[in-house]
Design an enzyme around this catalytic site. Structure first.
Site, PDB file in Angstrom:
ATOM      1  N   HIS A 130       9.425  40.096  60.466  1.00  0.00           N
ATOM      2  CA  HIS A 130      10.504  40.443  59.737  1.00  0.00           C
ATOM      3  C   HIS A 130       9.785  41.458  58.343  1.00  0.00           C
ATOM      4  CE1 HIS A 130      13.573  37.529  61.393  1.00  0.00           C
ATOM      5  NE2 HIS A 130      13.296  38.472  62.310  1.00  0.00           N
ATOM      6  N   THR A 179      17.476  34.248  57.396  1.00  0.00           N
ATOM      7  CA  THR A 179      17.576  33.191  58.562  1.00  0.00           C
ATOM      8  C   THR A 179      16.829  32.042  57.965  1.00  0.00           C
ATOM      9  OG1 THR A 179      15.351  33.958  59.412  1.00  0.00           O
ATOM     10  CG2 THR A 179      17.196  35.056  60.380  1.00  0.00           C
ATOM     11  N   THR A 180      16.749  31.844  56.556  1.00  0.00           N
ATOM     12  CA  THR A 180      16.166  30.462  56.214  1.00  0.00           C
ATOM     13  C   THR A 180      17.153  30.630  55.038  1.00  0.00           C
ATOM     14  OG1 THR A 180      14.883  31.759  54.674  1.00  0.00           O
ATOM     15  CG2 THR A 180      13.826  31.140  56.628  1.00  0.00           C
ATOM     16  N   HIS A 237       6.867  38.737  57.388  1.00  0.00           N
ATOM     17  CA  HIS A 237       6.677  37.488  57.800  1.00  0.00           C
ATOM     18  C   HIS A 237       6.693  37.414  59.381  1.00  0.00           C
ATOM     19  CE1 HIS A 237      10.637  37.285  56.604  1.00  0.00           C
ATOM     20  NE2 HIS A 237      10.999  36.670  57.783  1.00  0.00           N
ATOM     21  N   HIS A 257       6.388  27.595  55.432  1.00  0.00           N
ATOM     22  CA  HIS A 257       7.281  27.873  56.579  1.00  0.00           C
ATOM     23  C   HIS A 257       6.806  28.876  57.461  1.00  0.00           C
ATOM     24  CE1 HIS A 257      10.379  25.293  54.556  1.00  0.00           C
ATOM     25  NE2 HIS A 257      10.056  26.023  53.580  1.00  0.00           N
ATOM     26  N   HIS A 268       7.754  34.796  62.859  1.00  0.00           N
ATOM     27  CA  HIS A 268       8.423  33.608  63.295  1.00  0.00           C
ATOM     28  C   HIS A 268       8.033  33.168  64.663  1.00  0.00           C
ATOM     29  CE1 HIS A 268      11.726  33.503  60.184  1.00  0.00           C
ATOM     30  NE2 HIS A 268      11.537  34.821  60.201  1.00  0.00           N
TER      31      HIS A 268
HETATM   32 ZN   LIG Z   1      12.491  35.991  59.017  1.00  0.00          ZN
END
Ligand SMILES: [Zn+2]
Length: 267
Positions: free
Chosen positions: A150, A222-223, A131, A106, A133
């Site tokens: 993040h 957010t996941t 991580h 992801h 995005h």
């Molecule tokens: Zn994130």
């Protein structure tokens, strides 16, 4: 929704990248493969950023993910409107640390060996991982940045706090990011160890003791499972990487952003 969000992002990128096709088509497709079938990927139901298992469906995929559909304090959100920036200090003591970059299907996530400490209202939160995005998940007055980092923290009681930092495209190579970007794990399930400590303060361009415009609000992961009770701090000042560096990061990430969620009665 995703297409419209990508338009401002694509317009920030030079035609050289667009000539080769869309960003997503060029990517190594971490979202294209079922993560649950990939060695080293977390177990559990599969989800994606597009298609039948995309963000609109997350809340129905698993009973434990209902907050994704019905939660009233979901993330990301649009910033700069209802949730305004305020001047404050980001009380984070950053340390240099060895880390392991991991492609989980992801995103690319950096597991940190030594924790930095973020203090919010007297509560210390220890950093676990950061991580990326693409494009940014938070938007500012409707505008997305090309990427967002993040840094995820946990308190002794298990409460989560995330520091969000936007990444924009600047004129120069960013030497601190280059070390990571040069060795990104391209394939889902791959990991790359960094035994020499990575200086997080340099990576995130920390200005210790300086007042910063920050957005602070209560939100969620957010996941999936979209758990709420997450203390969000998003710094207004982005870090910049070169066009080439962004191109290499995006090639690995693919599209990896949840759309903005309703603010409801948050301030
Ligand atoms: Zn994130």
């Amino acid at each position: 929704m995703r297409r419209s969000l990508l338009v401002p992002v694509l317009s920030l990128l030079a035609p050289a990248l667009l000539a080769g096709g869309s960003l997503v088509a060029q990517s190594h497709g971490p979202t294209a493969k079922p993560a649950s079938n990939v060695k080293g990927a977390p177990a559990g139901p599969h989800w994606a950023y597009e298609g039948a298992e995309g963000p609109h469906a997350w809340g129905r995929i698993d009973a434990a993910w209902r907050a994704c559909s019905v939660g009233r304090e979901q993330s990301p959100i649009d910033l700069g409107g209802t949730v305004m920036a305020r001047q404050g200090r980001i009380a984070e003591r950053f340390v240099s640390t060895p880390l392991v970059l991991f492609n989980n299907g992801h995103t690319v996530q950096a597991a940190l060996e030594k924790a930095s400490t973020l203090t919010i209202d007297g509560t210390p939160y220890a950093s676990l991982q950061f991580h990326f995005h693409h494009p940014s998940e938070h938007t500012v007055r409707g505008k997305a940045y090309p990427a967002e980092l993040h840094l995820v923290h946990k308190s002794a009681k298990g409460e989560l706090a995330v520091l969000g930092i936007f990444i924009e495209i600047g004129a120069r190579e960013n030497p601190a990011f280059e070390a990571l970007i040069a060795k990104l794990p391209h394939t889902s399930g791959d990991s790359v160890p960094f035994k020499a400590p990575v200086d997080l303060a340099a990576l995130l361009e920390d200005r210790p003791g300086a007042d910063e415009a920050v957005y602070a609000y209560h939100g969620s992961l957010t996941t999936p499972p979209c758990s709420e009770g997450v203390r969000w701090t998003v710094r207004e000042r982005p870090v910049a990487v070169s066009f080439r560096q962004m191109q290499r990061l995006v090639a690995v990430l693919g599209e990896s952003a949840r759309p903005v969620q309703p603010v409801f009665d948050r301030r």
